[in-house]
Design an enzyme around this catalytic site. Structure first.
Site, mmCIF file in Angstrom:
data_model
loop_
_atom_site.group_PDB
_atom_site.id
_atom_site.type_symbol
_atom_site.label_atom_id
_atom_site.label_comp_id
_atom_site.label_asym_id
_atom_site.label_seq_id
_atom_site.Cartn_x
_atom_site.Cartn_y
_atom_site.Cartn_z
ATOM 1 N N CYS A 92 3.210 27.282 -21.358
ATOM 2 C CA CYS A 92 1.907 26.629 -21.155
ATOM 3 C C CYS A 92 0.739 27.632 -21.099
ATOM 4 O O CYS A 92 0.398 28.184 -22.126
ATOM 5 C CB CYS A 92 1.969 25.717 -19.942
ATOM 6 S SG CYS A 92 0.749 24.398 -20.036
ATOM 7 N N ARG A 135 -6.015 14.999 -21.844
ATOM 8 C CA ARG A 135 -5.025 15.927 -21.308
ATOM 9 C C ARG A 135 -3.622 15.385 -21.606
ATOM 10 O O ARG A 135 -3.384 14.177 -21.505
ATOM 11 C CB ARG A 135 -5.259 16.051 -19.797
ATOM 12 C CG ARG A 135 -4.580 17.229 -19.193
ATOM 13 C CD ARG A 135 -5.030 17.503 -17.766
ATOM 14 N NE ARG A 135 -4.286 18.640 -17.269
ATOM 15 C CZ ARG A 135 -4.618 19.899 -17.504
ATOM 16 N NH1 ARG A 135 -5.710 20.190 -18.180
ATOM 17 N NH2 ARG A 135 -3.872 20.886 -17.061
ATOM 18 N N HIS A 171 7.231 22.485 -18.829
ATOM 19 C CA HIS A 171 7.735 23.016 -17.563
ATOM 20 C C HIS A 171 9.042 22.290 -17.264
ATOM 21 O O HIS A 171 9.489 21.453 -18.035
ATOM 22 C CB HIS A 171 6.719 22.751 -16.451
ATOM 23 C CG HIS A 171 5.334 23.229 -16.773
ATOM 24 N ND1 HIS A 171 4.990 24.552 -16.734
ATOM 25 C CD2 HIS A 171 4.211 22.558 -17.147
ATOM 26 C CE1 HIS A 171 3.706 24.682 -17.062
ATOM 27 N NE2 HIS A 171 3.216 23.491 -17.325
HETATM 28 N N1 GLN Z 1 -4.918 25.668 -18.226
HETATM 29 C C1 GLN Z 1 -4.138 25.336 -19.390
HETATM 30 C C2 GLN Z 1 -4.404 23.961 -19.962
HETATM 31 O O1 GLN Z 1 -4.738 23.039 -19.252
HETATM 32 C C3 GLN Z 1 -2.658 25.520 -19.065
HETATM 33 C C4 GLN Z 1 -2.134 24.562 -18.046
HETATM 34 C C5 GLN Z 1 -0.706 24.850 -17.641
HETATM 35 O O2 GLN Z 1 -0.287 25.990 -17.611
HETATM 36 N N2 GLN Z 1 0.035 23.814 -17.288
HETATM 37 O O3 GLN Z 1 -4.256 23.766 -21.165
#
Ligand code: GLN
Length: 250
Positions: free
Chosen positions: A93, A128, A202
């Site tokens: 990520c 998102r 994750h």
């Molecule tokens: N900040 C990054 C995004 O939102 C990564 C988020 C994360 O590591 N889960 O794309």
């Protein structure tokens, strides 16, 4: 006799909020169960990363944390040298995004330089990506016995605002069955370029997908490893895959 194996967890205090340190635990265990003697270094900002490791692991984090991490990592250069000598760099990520050439942060889409270890760019998406994800690993470069059938399925949990586009030097890690993944309209997930691998899920992803864990170990050790049957894992994987297909994403 087996050789020692050195794993480095990179900047746990910056890239550690999603539990991705479990990837280190999984790799350590799978090595120990096979008779190796793994050693783990948890490296924090302010200390140089060890230059002799076999595997470097990066996890997820918020925009601010990933910006600090990339600044420090580009100054100190260990990951560049690691990739050049063929050590495995495996990133999840935020860690994945900072390995690319650029990524953007914040509402104003400020463009930040990445480490340039993967030919990818990341921009903010319209929505998102949050939820369970199911992908299928592509045959991985150099893997003489690629995973197939259900063994190639990858499950995890994604939570990212950035969407990633691959350039010609990077290959997708997987194809998306359910979820968003790279989110650039290609229905792909993650990227691989030499011994550098990035992905969104994750979980931690290596606990849920031991085939991917063993691919990383085999790449790092440059050797085939014997299969490691761990009795509950196939059943747990079947349950997870079924739950995602039945709508666990919500
Ligand atoms: N900040 C990054 C995004 O939102 C990564 C988020 C994360 O590591 N889960 O794309």
């Amino acid at each position: 006799m087996t050789r020692p194996v050195h794993i480095v967890l990179v900047y746990q205090s910056l890239l550690g909020i999603y539990g991705d340190r479990g990837n280190a635990t999984v790799l350590m265990k799978r090595l120990q169960w096979r008779g190796f003697e793994p050693r783990l270094t948890v490296a924090e900002p302010g200390q140089p990363l060890p230059d002799d490791a076999d595997i470097y692991l990066l996890g997820g984090g918020e925009d601010g944390a990933q910006t600090t991490a990339v600044r420090l990592l580009s100054q100190e250069g260990t990951l560049h040298r690691a990739a050049e000598r063929g050590a495995v760099v495996f990133a999840v990520c935020a860690g994945y995004q900072i390995l690319g050439t650029t990524f953007t942060i914040g509402e104003r889409e400020e463009v930040m330089p990445g480490l340039g270890l993967l030919d990818i760019t990341t921009r903010r998406g319209d929505v998102r990506a949050v939820g369970e994800i199911l992908t299928r690993l592509r045959p991985l470069p150099g893997d003489v016995t690629p995973l197939s059938g259900d063994d190639a399925l990858v499950t995890g949990f994604e939570n990212h605002g950035g969407m990633t586009t691959l350039g010609p030097d990077a290959s997708p890690l997987a194809d998306v069955e359910i979820g968003i993944g790279n989110g650039d309209g290609s229905a792909t997930e993650g990227a691989i370029q030499g011994s550098v691998v990035g992905t969104y899920p994750h979980g931690p992803i290596l606990a849920r997908n031991p085939g991917l864990a063993d691919f990383l170990l085999e790449t790092a050790l440059r050797t085939r490893l014997d299969p490691l049957p761990v009795v509950p894992i196939p059943g747990l994987r079947r349950e997870r895959v079924a739950a995602i297909r039945q709508g666990a994403r919500g």
